[in-house]
Design a protein around this motif. Sequence first.
Motif, PDB file in Angstrom:
ATOM      1  N   GLN A  62      -4.814   3.443   7.889  1.00  0.00           N
ATOM      2  CA  GLN A  62      -5.625   5.012   6.831  1.00  0.00           C
ATOM      3  C   GLN A  62      -4.629   5.998   6.907  1.00  0.00           C
TER       4      GLN A  62
ATOM      5  N   GLY B  51       0.995  -1.153  -0.056  1.00  0.00           N
ATOM      6  CA  GLY B  51      -0.126   0.147   0.254  1.00  0.00           C
ATOM      7  C   GLY B  51       0.731   1.327  -0.126  1.00  0.00           C
TER       8      GLY B  51
ATOM      9  N   SER C  41      -1.607  -2.058   4.030  1.00  0.00           N
ATOM     10  CA  SER C  41      -2.126  -3.486   5.267  1.00  0.00           C
ATOM     11  C   SER C  41      -0.699  -3.963   5.107  1.00  0.00           C
TER      12      SER C  41
ATOM     13  N   ARG D 170      -7.890  -3.662  12.348  1.00  0.00           N
ATOM     14  CA  ARG D 170      -7.764  -4.981  12.065  1.00  0.00           C
ATOM     15  C   ARG D 170      -9.116  -5.610  11.049  1.00  0.00           C
TER      16      ARG D 170
ATOM     17  N   THR E  77      -5.287  -9.689   9.640  1.00  0.00           N
ATOM     18  CA  THR E  77      -4.073  -7.381   8.692  1.00  0.00           C
ATOM     19  C   THR E  77      -3.981  -6.700   9.603  1.00  0.00           C
TER      20      THR E  77
ATOM     21  N   ARG F  81      -3.229   4.188   2.140  1.00  0.00           N
ATOM     22  CA  ARG F  81      -4.022   2.524   3.040  1.00  0.00           C
ATOM     23  C   ARG F  81      -2.856   1.789   3.308  1.00  0.00           C
TER      24      ARG F  81
ATOM     25  N   TYR G 108      -4.764  -2.557   9.085  1.00  0.00           N
ATOM     26  CA  TYR G 108      -4.848  -1.102   8.410  1.00  0.00           C
ATOM     27  C   TYR G 108      -4.773  -0.590   8.475  1.00  0.00           C
TER      28      TYR G 108
END
Length: 121
Positions: A81, A8, A21, A71, A77, A19, A79
């Motif tokens: 943002q 990302g 990941s 998450r 995973t 974003r 993330y």
Amino acid sequence: QVQLVESGGGLVQPGGSLRLSCAASGSIFSIKAMGWYRQAPGKQRELVARTSSGVGTTYADSVKGRFTISRDNAKNTVYLQMNSLKPEDTAVYYCLVRVTTRWRGDEYDYWGQGTQVTVSS
């Protein structure tokens, strides 16, 4: 062993969004914490955002109100943002995952390979 795959990063203009990941896989029994750190050239690695079981979410003051960590537990995973990006956000971003590999086992930290974020016009 635990593997982390980040994605990302990239080049974005000031005010833009990205974003990130980070997907964890391997010998994971439970995930205790997931987070993002960054390191700019000539500077020490610093916490950006972190979410921990039983502790909650922590953000660096410099990103509060602009960045959001989340998450997906089903996908292991995390993330990040990032909105309203500034040139000073330019850095290599690393994810960190703290896991146990068995019930009542020790906790281990694993780092992602890093992804470059560059904010420039």
